[in-house]
Scaffold this motif. Sequence first.
Motif, PDB file in Angstrom:
ATOM      1  N   ASN A 173       0.802  -1.229   0.000  1.00 24.48           N
ATOM      2  CA  ASN A 173       0.000   0.000   0.000  1.00 24.48           C
ATOM      3  C   ASN A 173       0.831   1.273   0.000  1.00 24.48           C
ATOM      4  O   ASN A 173       0.361   2.326  -0.423  1.00 24.48           O
ATOM      5  N   VAL A 174       2.035   1.194   0.536  1.00 22.55           N
ATOM      6  CA  VAL A 174       2.887   2.378   0.699  1.00 22.55           C
ATOM      7  C   VAL A 174       4.272   2.050   0.141  1.00 22.55           C
ATOM      8  O   VAL A 174       4.847   1.015   0.474  1.00 22.55           O
ATOM      9  N   THR A 175       4.791   2.929  -0.707  1.00 19.52           N
ATOM     10  CA  THR A 175       6.072   2.643  -1.365  1.00 19.52           C
ATOM     11  C   THR A 175       7.198   2.467  -0.358  1.00 19.52           C
ATOM     12  O   THR A 175       7.979   1.515  -0.449  1.00 19.52           O
ATOM     13  N   GLU A 197       1.777   4.358  12.640  1.00 17.87           N
ATOM     14  CA  GLU A 197       0.324   4.255  12.459  1.00 17.87           C
ATOM     15  C   GLU A 197      -0.034   3.110  11.510  1.00 17.87           C
ATOM     16  O   GLU A 197      -1.076   2.477  11.660  1.00 17.87           O
ATOM     17  N   HIS A 198       0.828   2.864  10.532  1.00 18.57           N
ATOM     18  CA  HIS A 198       0.560   1.755   9.606  1.00 18.57           C
ATOM     19  C   HIS A 198       0.683   0.419  10.342  1.00 18.57           C
ATOM     20  O   HIS A 198      -0.104  -0.504  10.106  1.00 18.57           O
ATOM     21  N   LEU A 199       1.646   0.334  11.247  1.00 21.01           N
ATOM     22  CA  LEU A 199       1.789  -0.871  12.078  1.00 21.01           C
ATOM     23  C   LEU A 199       0.560  -1.052  12.969  1.00 21.01           C
ATOM     24  O   LEU A 199       0.041  -2.170  13.101  1.00 21.01           O
ATOM     25  N   ASP A 258      -8.024   1.673   5.882  1.00 16.45           N
ATOM     26  CA  ASP A 258      -8.562   2.643   6.843  1.00 16.45           C
ATOM     27  C   ASP A 258      -7.465   2.894   7.877  1.00 16.45           C
ATOM     28  O   ASP A 258      -7.572   2.510   9.044  1.00 16.45           O
ATOM     29  N   CYS A 259      -6.407   3.529   7.399  1.00 11.74           N
ATOM     30  CA  CYS A 259      -5.169   3.655   8.160  1.00 11.74           C
ATOM     31  C   CYS A 259      -4.862   5.138   8.352  1.00 11.74           C
ATOM     32  O   CYS A 259      -5.098   5.955   7.465  1.00 11.74           O
ATOM     33  N   ASP A 260      -4.305   5.476   9.519  1.00  8.83           N
ATOM     34  CA  ASP A 260      -4.028   6.874   9.849  1.00  8.83           C
ATOM     35  C   ASP A 260      -2.610   7.317   9.513  1.00  8.83           C
ATOM     36  O   ASP A 260      -2.191   8.408   9.890  1.00  8.83           O
ATOM     37  N   CYS A 261      -1.840   6.471   8.829  1.00  6.12           N
ATOM     38  CA  CYS A 261      -0.470   6.886   8.522  1.00  6.12           C
ATOM     39  C   CYS A 261      -0.482   8.001   7.471  1.00  6.12           C
ATOM     40  O   CYS A 261      -1.462   8.201   6.767  1.00  6.12           O
ATOM     41  N   VAL A 262       0.610   8.724   7.379  1.00  8.10           N
ATOM     42  CA  VAL A 262       0.650   9.926   6.550  1.00  8.10           C
ATOM     43  C   VAL A 262       0.508   9.612   5.056  1.00  8.10           C
ATOM     44  O   VAL A 262       0.117  10.463   4.279  1.00  8.10           O
ATOM     45  N   TYR A 263       0.776   8.368   4.667  1.00  8.02           N
ATOM     46  CA  TYR A 263       0.655   7.988   3.262  1.00  8.02           C
ATOM     47  C   TYR A 263      -0.749   7.503   2.924  1.00  8.02           C
ATOM     48  O   TYR A 263      -1.287   7.843   1.873  1.00  8.02           O
ATOM     49  N   CYS A 264      -1.358   6.708   3.805  1.00  9.93           N
ATOM     50  CA  CYS A 264      -2.716   6.225   3.545  1.00  9.93           C
ATOM     51  C   CYS A 264      -3.728   7.345   3.733  1.00  9.93           C
ATOM     52  O   CYS A 264      -4.784   7.343   3.124  1.00  9.93           O
ATOM     53  N   ASP A 265      -3.412   8.293   4.637  1.00 10.87           N
ATOM     54  CA  ASP A 265      -4.348   9.373   4.953  1.00 10.87           C
ATOM     55  C   ASP A 265      -3.577  10.678   5.138  1.00 10.87           C
ATOM     56  O   ASP A 265      -3.164  11.002   6.254  1.00 10.87           O
TER      57      ASP A 265
HETATM   58 ZN   LIG Z   1      -0.969   3.381   6.258  1.00 12.43          ZN
END
Ligand SMILES: [Zn+2]
Length: 230
Positions: free
Chosen positions: A132-134, A144-146, A162-169
């Motif tokens: 999902n994230v490079t 947050e992805h963890l 539905d993730c709060d990391c800076v890349y997903c959101d």
């Molecule tokens: Zn994420």
Amino acid sequence: MHSPSEQILQTPYYAAYSYGPHTVGIVLEDDTTDGDPYRKIKDTLDERDEHGNINQFVVADAETRRHWLRRLGLIAAKQMLKEDLRRQGDRLRGPIDQAAIADFPKDYELYLHKTQRAYDPRKDVYLFGSRNVTVFRSPAEFAEHLIWLMSGSPLKSNGKPDCDCVYCDPSRTQAEISYALGVRHKDPHAPTTARGKGEKAQAAGRGRGRRKRSPSPASIPAKDYTKLNL
Ligand SMILES: [Zn+2]
């Protein structure tokens, strides 16, 4: 961690062990990953340009790995394990001083990227493998992805994490995320802020309920790190 361990939690996604009152270890289940075996592999060729500048990925050394696994373990223990224990009516006997995850999610790999002067290269650390994230560039970026993986990798109605990391959101900056996680002590909105009160309180709310924020606008593009694949 030499003292005898005691299992304190088992969820479908991870197990947690205590090693004395203030130290915990977290073991991710094999399925607790969005890793892709092809994404974790980097070309480790030593490339030099005509000026002798290096461009090379190497698998990170044990000390760098340990540093990341400890930073991530501490965040996961404070943000995730504590809440999960409380939910089952249990709690830790004291504050968590030390923690570590046993390993990165399956099919993730941590690399050092060596650039510039070959005899004394600049070294940047990158975590590859997520489908999902490079790339993640720090434990704080990956935290947050963890937590999302350890929550069972829930998806939004559009099929995205539905993730709060800076890349997903990308609706929060990394500085805001790090502050909320307690790994950055300076409130990014402290001196002057034009933002609404609610948002500020949310950014400051440690141990807040996860993913209660409204979905982010999909129009903000994630940062592009495809150049790393040179
Ligand atoms: Zn994420």
